[in-house]
Structure formats: C-alpha cells, structure tokens
Design a protein around this motif. Structure first.
Motif, mmCIF file in Angstrom:
data_model
loop_
_atom_site.group_PDB
_atom_site.id
_atom_site.type_symbol
_atom_site.label_atom_id
_atom_site.label_comp_id
_atom_site.label_asym_id
_atom_site.label_seq_id
_atom_site.Cartn_x
_atom_site.Cartn_y
_atom_site.Cartn_z
ATOM 1 N N MET A 149 115.850 28.446 -75.034
ATOM 2 C CA MET A 149 115.388 27.634 -74.406
ATOM 3 C C MET A 149 116.788 28.135 -73.513
ATOM 4 O O MET A 149 117.913 27.781 -73.775
ATOM 5 C CB MET A 149 115.238 26.311 -74.229
ATOM 6 C CG MET A 149 113.411 26.567 -75.087
ATOM 7 S SD MET A 149 113.555 24.547 -76.107
ATOM 8 C CE MET A 149 112.769 23.833 -73.497
ATOM 9 N N VAL A 150 116.502 27.962 -71.812
ATOM 10 C CA VAL A 150 118.120 28.246 -71.131
ATOM 11 C C VAL A 150 118.121 27.176 -69.653
ATOM 12 O O VAL A 150 116.539 27.275 -69.318
ATOM 13 C CB VAL A 150 117.507 30.086 -70.191
ATOM 14 C CG1 VAL A 150 118.839 30.347 -69.412
ATOM 15 C CG2 VAL A 150 117.782 30.592 -71.471
ATOM 16 N N THR A 151 119.404 26.606 -69.506
ATOM 17 C CA THR A 151 119.438 26.232 -68.942
ATOM 18 C C THR A 151 120.549 26.842 -67.856
ATOM 19 O O THR A 151 120.788 27.147 -68.234
ATOM 20 C CB THR A 151 120.154 24.508 -69.330
ATOM 21 O OG1 THR A 151 119.944 23.728 -67.269
ATOM 22 C CG2 THR A 151 121.011 24.269 -69.469
ATOM 23 N N GLU A 152 119.478 26.195 -66.281
ATOM 24 C CA GLU A 152 121.036 27.455 -65.003
ATOM 25 C C GLU A 152 121.636 26.251 -64.282
ATOM 26 O O GLU A 152 121.188 25.225 -63.504
ATOM 27 C CB GLU A 152 120.271 28.592 -64.487
ATOM 28 C CG GLU A 152 121.181 29.127 -63.696
ATOM 29 C CD GLU A 152 120.329 30.147 -63.143
ATOM 30 O OE1 GLU A 152 121.174 31.280 -61.997
ATOM 31 O OE2 GLU A 152 119.199 30.765 -63.036
ATOM 32 N N ASP A 153 122.806 26.198 -64.727
ATOM 33 C CA ASP A 153 123.366 24.975 -63.417
ATOM 34 C C ASP A 153 123.468 25.435 -62.315
ATOM 35 O O ASP A 153 123.110 26.705 -61.978
ATOM 36 C CB ASP A 153 124.825 24.929 -63.415
ATOM 37 C CG ASP A 153 125.334 24.493 -65.039
ATOM 38 O OD1 ASP A 153 124.133 23.897 -66.256
ATOM 39 O OD2 ASP A 153 126.613 24.874 -65.673
ATOM 40 N N GLU A 154 122.947 24.370 -61.577
ATOM 41 C CA GLU A 154 122.750 24.735 -59.801
ATOM 42 C C GLU A 154 123.720 24.711 -58.846
ATOM 43 O O GLU A 154 125.531 23.449 -59.416
ATOM 44 C CB GLU A 154 121.975 23.928 -59.684
ATOM 45 C CG GLU A 154 120.947 24.120 -59.816
ATOM 46 C CD GLU A 154 119.004 22.723 -59.247
ATOM 47 O OE1 GLU A 154 119.203 23.917 -58.158
ATOM 48 O OE2 GLU A 154 118.485 22.341 -59.526
ATOM 49 N N PHE A 202 120.605 15.921 -48.611
ATOM 50 C CA PHE A 202 121.478 15.955 -50.324
ATOM 51 C C PHE A 202 120.613 17.238 -50.484
ATOM 52 O O PHE A 202 120.791 17.064 -52.354
ATOM 53 C CB PHE A 202 121.052 14.365 -50.264
ATOM 54 C CG PHE A 202 122.186 14.075 -49.132
ATOM 55 C CD1 PHE A 202 123.949 14.552 -48.888
ATOM 56 C CD2 PHE A 202 121.750 13.335 -48.596
ATOM 57 C CE1 PHE A 202 124.482 13.618 -48.392
ATOM 58 C CE2 PHE A 202 122.768 12.200 -47.144
ATOM 59 C CZ PHE A 202 123.517 12.335 -47.535
ATOM 60 N N HIS A 203 119.168 17.140 -50.716
ATOM 61 C CA HIS A 203 118.545 17.937 -51.627
ATOM 62 C C HIS A 203 117.746 19.778 -51.101
ATOM 63 O O HIS A 203 116.463 19.830 -50.845
ATOM 64 C CB HIS A 203 117.009 17.055 -52.299
ATOM 65 C CG HIS A 203 117.975 15.818 -53.381
ATOM 66 N ND1 HIS A 203 118.367 15.438 -54.710
ATOM 67 C CD2 HIS A 203 118.007 15.095 -52.915
ATOM 68 C CE1 HIS A 203 118.859 13.842 -54.909
ATOM 69 N NE2 HIS A 203 118.648 13.893 -53.717
ATOM 70 N N PRO A 204 118.477 20.276 -51.073
ATOM 71 C CA PRO A 204 117.444 21.420 -50.193
ATOM 72 C C PRO A 204 116.441 21.758 -50.991
ATOM 73 O O PRO A 204 117.270 22.233 -52.440
ATOM 74 C CB PRO A 204 119.428 22.484 -50.222
ATOM 75 C CG PRO A 204 120.570 21.198 -50.308
ATOM 76 C CD PRO A 204 119.842 20.477 -50.524
ATOM 77 N N PHE A 205 115.656 22.550 -51.040
ATOM 78 C CA PHE A 205 114.755 23.428 -51.208
ATOM 79 C C PHE A 205 115.385 24.400 -52.123
ATOM 80 O O PHE A 205 116.205 25.151 -51.427
ATOM 81 C CB PHE A 205 113.863 23.563 -50.189
ATOM 82 C CG PHE A 205 112.264 24.300 -51.186
ATOM 83 C CD1 PHE A 205 111.462 23.589 -51.331
ATOM 84 C CD2 PHE A 205 112.257 25.687 -51.280
ATOM 85 C CE1 PHE A 205 110.096 23.738 -51.801
ATOM 86 C CE2 PHE A 205 110.963 25.656 -51.895
ATOM 87 C CZ PHE A 205 110.149 24.609 -52.285
ATOM 88 N N SER A 206 114.774 24.644 -53.217
ATOM 89 C CA SER A 206 115.009 24.964 -54.314
ATOM 90 C C SER A 206 113.620 25.806 -55.360
ATOM 91 O O SER A 206 113.704 24.959 -55.716
ATOM 92 C CB SER A 206 116.311 25.433 -55.011
ATOM 93 O OG SER A 206 116.296 26.162 -56.032
ATOM 94 N N PRO A 207 113.138 26.743 -55.592
ATOM 95 C CA PRO A 207 112.293 26.666 -55.792
ATOM 96 C C PRO A 207 112.888 26.597 -57.674
ATOM 97 O O PRO A 207 112.408 26.764 -58.599
ATOM 98 C CB PRO A 207 111.497 28.184 -55.443
ATOM 99 C CG PRO A 207 112.761 29.032 -55.075
ATOM 100 C CD PRO A 207 113.694 28.236 -54.608
ATOM 101 N N LYS A 208 113.685 27.471 -57.901
ATOM 102 C CA LYS A 208 114.362 27.466 -59.065
ATOM 103 C C LYS A 208 114.470 25.317 -59.668
ATOM 104 O O LYS A 208 114.933 24.596 -59.106
ATOM 105 C CB LYS A 208 116.029 27.486 -59.538
ATOM 106 C CG LYS A 208 116.573 27.699 -60.740
ATOM 107 C CD LYS A 208 117.862 28.289 -60.480
ATOM 108 C CE LYS A 208 119.369 27.259 -60.093
ATOM 109 N NZ LYS A 208 120.452 28.389 -59.506
#
Length: 345
Positions: free
Chosen positions: A340-345, A307-313
């Motif tokens: 400040m920037v946030t990026e939706d996963e 449910f939480h696949p690895f991602s460096p983001k």
C-alpha cells in the motif's frame, strides 16, 4: 514523496480464488482480505462502525452502506500515469444510524449509478465522482461534507420547501455540481458552497439560507422567476451566461455587500469546460480569469483556489501491488503480500 507499507497476510484461500479486485478490512489492527467483484459486499458485512475498508482499482458490486465505516478507493479518475480508478457498480443506499464516535467516510471512488440518501449523519465524501446523488425516498442527510468531488446530478425529490430539509447542513468545498433536478437550485436545503462550480437554476422559487463564496455559477436559461425567499448570500462569485438577461441577482439578498461578476460565454471563463463533463474536462480557468478574479482569500475563484485546491490524487493509502504465493503453506493457508502506497501532497 511516496511511502510504502507491506501487509503480510495468511489467508485460507486457494490460488483459484484470486481476482483483480481486492478489499481489505482493518478492524482493531487486524487485516482481512476479500477478492472479486463482491469483495466490498463481503468486507462491509464483516465490518463494524469505525472499521476501514480499502479497495483496489477495478469494478466492485455496490452494497447498501449501513455502518459508519471508512471506504477508501484507489481514485475516482484514471490518472495521467494510466492508473485505474475504483468503480462502484449498481445503485446503493446510505442508511447509517447516527453514531457519536464514528462517521461514514468515502474517498476516491467513482459511483457510476444512483446513490440514495435514506439516513446518514455527518458523512465525508472526498475526491469522489458521483453520477447521481440525492434523496429518492424522503430521506435525511445531515451535515455532509463534499471535498474535491464531482456530482453530475444532484437530485432532491422533496415536494415542499419546509423543514426538515432532506440534506440540511450540506457543505461543498472545491467541488463541481453539474446538474440539478425538479427545478431545484442546487438543492432546496440550506447549504454552503466554497470555491465550487455549479449549474445554477434561476427558476427556483426559493433560495433558503445558502452561502456561495468564491464560486462560479453557470446556466443557459432565457427567463426566470424571481424567488419568493432570497435569503442566500454570495461573496466574490462569478455568473457565466449565454445571454444578457443574467445574472439573476434577485436570487441574493442585499446585493450591495457582495462582489458578483458576470461573463458571457463558457469559453470566456474556462479552457475546456463548456457545461458538459467529459474525460478531458479540467475545469481550468482562462489565465486572465484566474489572475484577475480572486476570491475572498486572494486566490482564484473556482475549484483550483482556496484552501483545498481540487486534485484527483487521493490522500489515503492506495493498494499498489498484490503478491500471492503459488501454494498454501504448511498450515493450509495462502501467503499474500499487499503493498500500500501513500503519497505526500
């Protein structure tokens, strides 16, 4: 989709004080900025439990963490776009008194030296890279969660396998533990590992109440000792070995209820990982392994399933740019705009 937040600050600083490293401290909606390699130390000194410290990319001098704060870095790894990571330099200790309202949270940092767990309760470590993390002072860490983390060396100096254990209740989710210390089998404490990749030490004399689910465990040993306490369980896990003496299934109780696979050779299972971590290591599985060896949820075993696949983001806002006025305003303060920037996963 990227979203930007602009913070406009008025600071009593001169242009000469500006440096690449930036830490912002958010307290009750008010933001204060600190600059330079000591910015984290200054922000932590001014913080109280529940405050948020956001770090830009760059190298920061570490500080012993004594407050239940949230520390957000720009990322633990240099990403594919060349964006730099947030590096914590020097050893530091986690010594945070228990707080019923706030917990310690650290996300998106690369701690390149030793972290000592002296006392910390219910911490969350997310998307971090820790070189050495463990108990160096007979400390205690309760109910810690590691999500999408890489821990190169997990060390546990407790000399006996009796309660209270140093890191009881630890949970690793979609994380990697590359090495252990003192014959310790991923720590002597009861713990849970879900969709992890682990250096498994088969010479451990105890397996105390650990749960392994959808994990890949590897080792390169020629002999092992049967455990005196095999109360751990493993579901849909794979053992990667270099010889036919393994897997050491005696490490687990009631084997009939478990699905355990064994493969010979790291390159049979992984595309780039050979047991040694490097800048190009991805921990990706060979296509045939990813397709045919599935976890209890029907996704691939290892860190890219579940449910939480690895991602460096990182999931928290990242400091993208800093614009500093060339001169002070009429009040003697320096105008600073921080994006400040946030990026939706």
């Amino acid at each position: 989709m990227k979203k930007s937040i602009i913070l406009a600050l008025s600071l009593t600083l001169s242009v000469a004080t500006f440096a690449q490293q930036l830490a912002t401290l958010n307290h009750n909606g008010n933001t204060t900025a600190y600059y330079g390699m000591n910015a984290l130390q200054q922000a932590h000194a001014a913080a109280v439990n529940g405050d948020i410290i956001t770090l830009s990319s760059g190298i920061f001098n570490s500080v012993d963490i004594t407050k239940a704060v949230t520390i957000r870095g720009a990322g633990a790894w240099i990403d594919t776009n060349g964006n730099s990571n947030t590096i914590l330099y020097n050893d530091f200790t986690l010594n945070v008194p228990e707080d019923t309202m706030f917990n310690l949270v650290i996300e998106g940092v690369y701690a390149m030296n030793k972290i000592n767990m002296a006392s910390v309760y219910n911490p969350l470590f997310r998307k971090c890279h820790f070189v050495t993390f463990g108990d160096f002072s007979n400390g205690l860490m309760r109910n810690a969660n590691f999500e999408n983390c890489i821990v190169e060396i997990w060390r546990n100096y407790k000399s006996t396998n009796t309660s209270p254990w140093p890191a009881q209740g630890t949970q690793f989710i979609n994380s990697v533990v590359l090495s252990t210390n003192n014959g310790v089998n991923v720590g002597e404490d009861p713990a849970t590992f879900i969709n992890c990749i682990l250096a498994q030490n088969p010479n451990s004399s105890n397996m105390l109440g650990r749960l392994f689910q959808n994990c890949i465990m590897y080792y390169n040993y020629s002999s092992y000792n049967s455990p005196t306490n095999n109360s751990s369980t493993a579901f849909n896990c794979m053992f990667v070995n270099t010889n036919t003496s393994y897997p050491n299934t005696s490490l687990f109780s009631d084997m009939a209820n478990h699905v355990l696979w064994s493969k010979i050779g790291m390159n049979t299972v992984f595309k780039t990982f050979d047991g040694t971590y490097g800048s190009t290591t991805t921990f990706e599985l060979q296509d045939s392994i990813a397709a045919n060896y599935l976890g209890t949820d029907g996704t691939q075993i290892g860190i890219y399933g579940g449910f939480h696949p690895f991602s460096p983001k990182v999931t928290s806002p990242v400091i993208k740019s800093i614009n500093v006025a060339q001169r002070n305003n009429s009040e003697g303060k320096l105008e600073v705009n921080i994006e400040m920037v946030t990026e939706d996963e």
